[in-house]
Design a protein around this motif. Structure first.
Motif, short mmCIF file in Angstrom:
data_model
loop_
_atom_site.label_atom_id
_atom_site.label_comp_id
_atom_site.label_asym_id
_atom_site.label_seq_id
_atom_site.Cartn_x
_atom_site.Cartn_y
_atom_site.Cartn_z
N PRO A 36 28.51 -22.23 -7.50
CA PRO A 36 28.67 -21.02 -6.54
C PRO A 36 28.38 -21.57 -5.11
CG PRO A 36 27.21 -20.76 -8.31
CD PRO A 36 27.38 -22.04 -8.47
N GLU A 37 28.94 -20.97 -4.21
CA GLU A 37 28.83 -21.32 -2.80
C GLU A 37 27.23 -21.07 -2.11
OE1 GLU A 37 31.11 -18.85 -3.76
OE2 GLU A 37 33.14 -19.56 -3.36
N VAL A 38 26.78 -20.09 -2.65
CA VAL A 38 25.35 -19.74 -1.98
C VAL A 38 24.29 -20.79 -2.06
CG1 VAL A 38 23.36 -18.17 -1.97
CG2 VAL A 38 25.76 -17.17 -2.24
N LEU A 113 29.26 -15.31 3.83
CA LEU A 113 29.53 -15.21 2.25
C LEU A 113 29.35 -13.93 1.82
CD1 LEU A 113 28.04 -18.36 0.71
CD2 LEU A 113 30.35 -17.88 1.05
N ALA A 114 30.46 -13.38 1.46
CA ALA A 114 30.42 -11.86 1.20
C ALA A 114 30.90 -11.45 -0.49
CB ALA A 114 31.23 -10.83 2.01
N ALA A 115 30.64 -12.55 -1.09
CA ALA A 115 31.12 -12.43 -2.54
C ALA A 115 32.55 -11.95 -2.78
CB ALA A 115 30.50 -11.26 -3.34
N GLY A 116 33.60 -12.71 -1.93
CA GLY A 116 34.97 -12.33 -2.18
C GLY A 116 35.32 -10.81 -1.37
N LYS A 117 34.46 -10.17 -0.97
CA LYS A 117 34.98 -8.76 -0.48
C LYS A 117 34.94 -8.70 0.89
CE LYS A 117 34.26 -7.28 -4.63
NZ LYS A 117 35.21 -7.84 -5.61
N PHE A 141 27.91 -5.85 4.47
CA PHE A 141 27.91 -7.05 3.98
C PHE A 141 26.40 -7.69 4.35
CE2 PHE A 141 32.32 -6.19 4.28
CZ PHE A 141 32.75 -6.32 2.93
#
Length: 179
Positions: A36-38, A113-117, A141
């Motif tokens: 994961p990116e976070v 980072l916005a979880a792909g949204k 976000f």
């Protein structure tokens, strides 16, 4: 004995980097692959390396290429890498004024980072203005949308290209598409 163990953030709190490093050391973990990116953006890879645990994944600094769209765009600009024209805003009124000068279609991205949204491909000016309000005023976000990148719409296919590097040498891997 070699074995493979897959853990998720539910199994081990990746925010507690010293605890993760201690767990890896006490369990004889030979290599950690952080997906994961976070946790990458938060510097987990650096913390594990400092503890002597081998890691496959970028440093905190390198992870900013994924963690901040503004940082990525600025790197592209600095090194003359082709990218869509863009501006970065933290003020909704300035972002909306820019959108009105550019017209639509246009793209509005939450910087973090916005979880792909966090990417809105606005086909109308109003969609873009609404996206700015949602991100900068409505805080949809959270901190990821505290800054937005407004960029030129480019029609066509998008692809990511991956390579592995040790800082001196690079090995190309494969390309991928997120959609």
């Amino acid at each position: 004995e070699n074995k493979l163990t897959c853990l998720s953030p539910a199994d081990l709190n990746t925010d507690d980097q010293p605890a993760v490093a201690a767990w890896c050391k006490s369990n004889g973990v030979g290599l950690v692959v952080i997906g994961p990116e976070v946790p990458l953006v938060a510097g987990l890879g650096d913390a594990l390396r400092e503890a002597g645990v081998a890691v496959f994944g970028p440093s905190k600094g390198a992870a900013q290429l994924e963690g901040s769209k503004a940082f990525m765009k600025d790197i592209c600009k600095k090194y003359n890498i082709d990218t869509a024209a863009y501006e970065v805003f933290t003020d909704a009124d300035l972002a909306k004024a820019y959108i009105k000068t550019q017209g639509a279609p246009i793209v509005v991205k939450a910087d973090g980072l916005a979880a792909g949204k966090g990417v809105i491909v606005a086909m109308t000016e109003q969609e873009a203005l609404d996206a700015v309000d949602d991100m900068l005023v409505g805080n949809v976000f959270g901190s990821a949308g505290a800054s937005v990148v407004v960029e030129e719409y480019m029609a066509g296919e998008e692809a990511s290209f991956f390579a592995v590097t040790d800082g001196d040498f690079s090995v190309p891997l494969v390309s991928a598409q997120d959609h």
